[in-house]
Design a protein around this motif. Structure first.
Motif, PDB file in Angstrom:
ATOM      1  N   TRP A 256       0.816  -1.210   0.000  1.00 37.19           N
ATOM      2  CA  TRP A 256       0.000   0.000   0.000  1.00 37.19           C
ATOM      3  C   TRP A 256       0.855   1.268   0.000  1.00 37.19           C
ATOM      4  O   TRP A 256       0.335   2.380  -0.013  1.00 37.19           O
ATOM      5  N   GLY A 257       2.170   1.057   0.051  1.00 40.43           N
ATOM      6  CA  GLY A 257       3.060   2.198   0.093  1.00 40.43           C
ATOM      7  C   GLY A 257       3.323   2.726   1.484  1.00 40.43           C
ATOM      8  O   GLY A 257       3.957   3.761   1.661  1.00 40.43           O
ATOM      9  N   HIS A 258       2.843   1.991   2.492  1.00 39.05           N
ATOM     10  CA  HIS A 258       3.061   2.418   3.875  1.00 39.05           C
ATOM     11  C   HIS A 258       4.507   2.178   4.268  1.00 39.05           C
ATOM     12  O   HIS A 258       5.045   1.083   4.074  1.00 39.05           O
ATOM     13  N   ARG A 259       5.157   3.159   4.841  1.00 43.86           N
ATOM     14  CA  ARG A 259       6.564   3.082   5.223  1.00 43.86           C
ATOM     15  C   ARG A 259       6.682   2.867   6.736  1.00 43.86           C
ATOM     16  O   ARG A 259       6.057   3.585   7.519  1.00 43.86           O
ATOM     17  N   ALA A 260       7.462   1.874   7.109  1.00 46.80           N
ATOM     18  CA  ALA A 260       7.671   1.569   8.518  1.00 46.80           C
ATOM     19  C   ALA A 260       9.170   1.510   8.790  1.00 46.80           C
ATOM     20  O   ALA A 260       9.885   0.692   8.186  1.00 46.80           O
ATOM     21  N   ALA A 261       9.649   2.368   9.662  1.00 47.02           N
ATOM     22  CA  ALA A 261      11.074   2.409  10.006  1.00 47.02           C
ATOM     23  C   ALA A 261      11.396   1.307  11.015  1.00 47.02           C
ATOM     24  O   ALA A 261      10.717   1.164  12.034  1.00 47.02           O
ATOM     25  N   VAL A 262      12.446   0.530  10.720  1.00 46.93           N
ATOM     26  CA  VAL A 262      12.808  -0.626  11.535  1.00 46.93           C
ATOM     27  C   VAL A 262      14.231  -0.460  12.065  1.00 46.93           C
ATOM     28  O   VAL A 262      15.143  -0.097  11.308  1.00 46.93           O
ATOM     29  N   ALA A 263      14.417  -0.721  13.352  1.00 48.22           N
ATOM     30  CA  ALA A 263      15.736  -0.665  13.979  1.00 48.22           C
ATOM     31  C   ALA A 263      16.217  -2.077  14.271  1.00 48.22           C
ATOM     32  O   ALA A 263      15.453  -2.909  14.787  1.00 48.22           O
ATOM     33  N   GLN A 288      13.810   6.957  19.262  1.00 48.82           N
ATOM     34  CA  GLN A 288      14.132   7.370  17.897  1.00 48.82           C
ATOM     35  C   GLN A 288      12.945   7.204  16.937  1.00 48.82           C
ATOM     36  O   GLN A 288      13.110   7.311  15.729  1.00 48.82           O
ATOM     37  N   ARG A 289      11.797   6.921  17.512  1.00 48.23           N
ATOM     38  CA  ARG A 289      10.543   6.873  16.752  1.00 48.23           C
ATOM     39  C   ARG A 289      10.568   5.854  15.606  1.00 48.23           C
ATOM     40  O   ARG A 289      10.101   6.130  14.498  1.00 48.23           O
ATOM     41  N   PHE A 290      11.134   4.693  15.879  1.00 50.25           N
ATOM     42  CA  PHE A 290      11.039   3.588  14.933  1.00 50.25           C
ATOM     43  C   PHE A 290       9.694   2.903  15.104  1.00 50.25           C
ATOM     44  O   PHE A 290       9.096   2.927  16.190  1.00 50.25           O
ATOM     45  N   THR A 291       9.231   2.277  14.039  1.00 52.41           N
ATOM     46  CA  THR A 291       7.976   1.535  14.118  1.00 52.41           C
ATOM     47  C   THR A 291       8.164   0.217  14.859  1.00 52.41           C
ATOM     48  O   THR A 291       7.287  -0.217  15.612  1.00 52.41           O
ATOM     49  N   SER A 292       9.297  -0.425  14.634  1.00 51.00           N
ATOM     50  CA  SER A 292       9.558  -1.720  15.261  1.00 51.00           C
ATOM     51  C   SER A 292      11.048  -1.937  15.413  1.00 51.00           C
ATOM     52  O   SER A 292      11.870  -1.198  14.847  1.00 51.00           O
ATOM     53  N   GLY A 293      11.407  -2.966  16.184  1.00 52.44           N
ATOM     54  CA  GLY A 293      12.804  -3.289  16.410  1.00 52.44           C
ATOM     55  C   GLY A 293      13.045  -4.780  16.310  1.00 52.44           C
ATOM     56  O   GLY A 293      12.163  -5.584  16.648  1.00 52.44           O
ATOM     57  N   ILE A 294      14.227  -5.152  15.836  1.00 52.10           N
ATOM     58  CA  ILE A 294      14.603  -6.561  15.692  1.00 52.10           C
ATOM     59  C   ILE A 294      15.931  -6.768  16.404  1.00 52.10           C
ATOM     60  O   ILE A 294      16.906  -6.048  16.135  1.00 52.10           O
ATOM     61  N   LEU A 295      15.960  -7.721  17.322  1.00 45.20           N
ATOM     62  CA  LEU A 295      17.175  -8.053  18.063  1.00 45.20           C
ATOM     63  C   LEU A 295      17.711  -9.380  17.533  1.00 45.20           C
ATOM     64  O   LEU A 295      17.032 -10.412  17.608  1.00 45.20           O
TER      65      LEU A 295
END
Length: 355
Positions: A256-263, A288-295
């Motif tokens: 859909w063109g939705h952008r999600a910032a990932v850390a 830092q206003r990320f949408t989600s994070g991956i460890l």
């Protein structure tokens, strides 16, 4: 990115919480509940012995190989000890016994394999009260459970569960002596599947050990290569001083063109990561206003860390074997051949990294 951690006991098979040992006072009686097998599948007991033969000791890879959690892994480890297939050393490490070597020399699922198991069961000191049962005496499950409860003090419900394990073992070994006139052939497909599974467990262990030797910059670039291969955009390596707890950032753009910032935060550790690492990433994502994070780690996570991540839908945990699976799926460093086995890909993640 965090520096290497020291290897704790629980990172290897040696540290999978071996049961405590106490001196026996009567060799023909079961006094400890730990003497009663809880591992239903003798096939998995064999897989554990095969893994030891092949030099597989990485804890997450072993759990994945047997498709069990740590608690059930310890059931299989203890079952192998009861059957004198494995023997512990003073440091908790395990090695094959003479009977264990005899077992792994047989074909998987073969009559010969089941005969080795049968001999191991009949000579196991802890199982002496059930010799007649394994020799073919027809006993109802309730009788076996009553005998267990009397010998160990187990509750009735627990004794019944352990009795079902003994019944499963008897059924498995009975197949070695059951007369038949039907044509029988070994299950080659199942044997190949298990061989590939052990190969992959060892390959994952080798990849993870190699990753512990490369520079932080190279590891971060390997992760960045993976993220790009997975379809993320605007991938940036940010590791180093002042990275704010984020080693790699990326943008996920849906249909859909939705952008999600990932850390992404990477931890090259040998020991399992605890909850504080999850909390740190959660804080970085929020600040830092990320949408989600991956460890991502080369090891594994404690139960507390997993519980903390489960409580936050924005966080994802990736342990060592899962990381290698993703690398193989997207042909970064490693790949999957036509048999489903892990192999080296055309590149070794050197394009943007440094050795």
């Amino acid at each position: 990115m965090t520096a290497l951690g020291e290897p704790p006991p629980c990172e290897t098979m040696a540290g999978m919480h071996a049961p405590k040992r106490h001196r026996r006072t009567a060799p023909d009686r079961l006094h400890r509940t730990g003497d009663v097998p809880q591992a239903d599948r003798l096939e998995n007991v064999r897989q554990l012995a095969m893994a030891l033969r092949d030099g597989i000791h990485n804890a997450p890879a072993l759990l994945e190989l047997l498709a069990v959690d740590e608690r059930h892994f310890n059931y299989y480890r203890r079952a192998a000890e009861i059957l004198d297939l494995l023997q512990p050393a003073e440091d908790g490490a395990m090695s094959l016994t003479e009977r264990g070597r005899e077992l792994v020399a047989t074909a998987e699922g073969s009559v010969e394999e089941r005969r080795v198991f049968a001999a191991a069961i009949r000579s196991a000191r802890a199982l002496r009260p059930f010799t007649s049962f394994f020799d073919g005496e027809e006993l109802p499950l309730s009788t076996v459970a009553e005998r267990l409860a009397t010998l160990t003090g187990l509750s009735r419900s627990t004794a019944e569960r352990r009795a079902r394990t003994l019944l499963q073992w008897r059924r498995y070994v009975d197949a070695a002596t059951a007369p038949t006139t039907e044509l029988q052939l070994p299950n080659a497909a199942e044997g190949l599947r298990r061989t590939v599974a052990r190969h992959n467990a060892l390959a994952k262990q080798q990849v993870l050990e190699w990753l512990l030797t490369v520079t932080p910059a190279r590891f971060e670039n390997i992760v960045a290569d993976l993220v790009r291969a997975m379809g993320y955009e605007d991938v940036e390596v940010r590791g180093g001083a002042g990275d704010g707890g984020v080693d790699v950032s990326a943008m996920r753009i849906d249909e859909w063109g939705h952008r999600a910032a990932v850390a992404l935060q990477m931890k090259r550790y040998r020991k399992p990561l605890g909850r504080r690492f999850v909390d740190e990433l959660s804080g970085s994502v929020a600040r830092q206003r990320f949408t989600s994070g991956i460890l991502v780690t080369t090891s594994d996570f404690t139960s507390n860390a997993r519980a903390a991540a489960d409580a936050s839908p924005a966080l994802k945990l990736v342990n060592g074997p899962q990381f290698v699976d993703l690398l193989a799926k997207h042909s970064v460093m490693v790949a999957i051949d036509g048999f489903g086995a892990l192999t080296l890909s055309d590149t070794l993640g050197e394009a943007r990294g440094s050795s």
